[in-house]
Write a protein that holds these residues in place. Sequence first.
Motif, PDB file in Angstrom:
ATOM      1  N   LEU A   1       0.597  12.203 -61.453  1.00  0.00           N
ATOM      2  CA  LEU A   1       0.736  13.653 -61.505  1.00  0.00           C
ATOM      3  C   LEU A   1       0.593  14.210 -60.105  1.00  0.00           C
ATOM      4  N   PHE A   2       1.354  15.257 -59.828  1.00  0.00           N
ATOM      5  CA  PHE A   2       1.367  15.842 -58.499  1.00  0.00           C
ATOM      6  C   PHE A   2       1.288  17.373 -58.595  1.00  0.00           C
ATOM      7  N   TRP A   3       0.749  17.952 -57.539  1.00  0.00           N
ATOM      8  CA  TRP A   3       0.918  19.377 -57.292  1.00  0.00           C
ATOM      9  C   TRP A   3       1.675  19.523 -55.969  1.00  0.00           C
ATOM     10  N   TYR A   4       2.781  20.293 -56.041  1.00  0.00           N
ATOM     11  CA  TYR A   4       3.558  20.614 -54.858  1.00  0.00           C
ATOM     12  C   TYR A   4       3.439  22.113 -54.584  1.00  0.00           C
ATOM     13  N   LYS A   5       3.435  22.432 -53.299  1.00  0.00           N
ATOM     14  CA  LYS A   5       3.403  23.814 -52.842  1.00  0.00           C
ATOM     15  C   LYS A   5       4.750  24.154 -52.234  1.00  0.00           C
ATOM     16  N   GLN A   6       5.280  25.334 -52.580  1.00  0.00           N
ATOM     17  CA  GLN A   6       6.532  25.789 -51.992  1.00  0.00           C
ATOM     18  C   GLN A   6       6.323  27.185 -51.410  1.00  0.00           C
ATOM     19  N   PRO A   7       6.056  27.274 -50.108  1.00  0.00           N
ATOM     20  CA  PRO A   7       5.887  28.588 -49.472  1.00  0.00           C
ATOM     21  C   PRO A   7       7.235  29.291 -49.343  1.00  0.00           C
ATOM     22  N   PRO A   8       7.237  30.527 -48.864  1.00  0.00           N
ATOM     23  CA  PRO A   8       8.504  31.250 -48.711  1.00  0.00           C
ATOM     24  C   PRO A   8       9.530  30.512 -47.843  1.00  0.00           C
ATOM     25  N   SER A   9       9.075  29.615 -47.001  1.00  0.00           N
ATOM     26  CA  SER A   9      10.003  28.817 -46.181  1.00  0.00           C
ATOM     27  C   SER A   9      10.833  27.846 -47.021  1.00  0.00           C
TER      28      SER A   9
ATOM     29  N   VAL B   1       5.443  11.902 -63.094  1.00  0.00           N
ATOM     30  CA  VAL B   1       6.384  10.812 -62.878  1.00  0.00           C
ATOM     31  C   VAL B   1       5.882   9.552 -63.563  1.00  0.00           C
ATOM     32  N   ARG B   2       6.763   8.860 -64.260  1.00  0.00           N
ATOM     33  CA  ARG B   2       6.445   7.574 -64.846  1.00  0.00           C
ATOM     34  C   ARG B   2       6.283   6.541 -63.746  1.00  0.00           C
ATOM     35  N   ILE B   3       5.424   5.568 -63.970  1.00  0.00           N
ATOM     36  CA  ILE B   3       5.263   4.508 -62.979  1.00  0.00           C
ATOM     37  C   ILE B   3       6.472   3.597 -62.960  1.00  0.00           C
ATOM     38  N   GLN B   4       7.027   3.289 -64.145  1.00  0.00           N
ATOM     39  CA  GLN B   4       8.156   2.368 -64.204  1.00  0.00           C
ATOM     40  C   GLN B   4       9.442   3.069 -63.791  1.00  0.00           C
TER      41      GLN B   4
END
Lengths: 115, 113
Positions: A34-42, A95-98
């Motif tokens: 599992l992930f956290w992504y940040k998307q700034p105004p850029s 995301v699945r590992i496989q």
Amino acid sequence: AQTVTQSQPEMSVQEAETVTLSCTYDTSESNYYLFWYKQPPSRQMILVIRQEAYKQQNATENRFSVNFQKAAKSFSLKISDSQLGDTAMYFCAFVRIQGAQKLVFGQGTRLTINP
Amino acid sequence: NAGVTQTPKFRILKIGQSMTLQCTQDMNHNYMYWYRQDPGMGLKLIYYSVGAGITDKGEVPNGYNVSRSTTEDFPLRLELAAPSQTSVYFCASRYQGLNQPQHFGDGTRLSIL
């Protein structure tokens, strides 16, 4: 198929406060990331933090930490001592590992840090 | 360190036109991906590749084609542009192996008018 749900379209807090963003997911897999992504105004997609499902310990990265509840399929992000630069869209992803490890994203939470 | 480079950054197309979005990476990554991000939404996978000569469909492949003739390049082709393809397109790549994060390009904003 996996799904990721972020139930908070928008959040707003004052600078220096702590804020928690929610994420739930649905899968029949036992091993995944599992992930956290940040998307700034850029518009860049910036990896904030990641969690391996087989690890019990919650991941931390400086002011960012997660609360991973595998049984509840919950993966929340806590931002401590929030800063103006934390203002961004935040996406939870699974995301699945496989296989090809294709990311499945939630709809995003728009976080605004007010001065 | 260039990372993942996408060109162009912005483009306006007319309905029915064709174009290719370019993506190149200099990290020798096996895996590459194309996503689209519609306004206010998360990213959805269009196509992906696990190595040169190997491509496969993602969640929303209709209206697009890809090729992977080299490890570095993964172009995305729109043959007959439609208004529904107005979006921001992201290319990403990663190493093969467990727990390797995807590295994203800066995106291409495409408008179909």
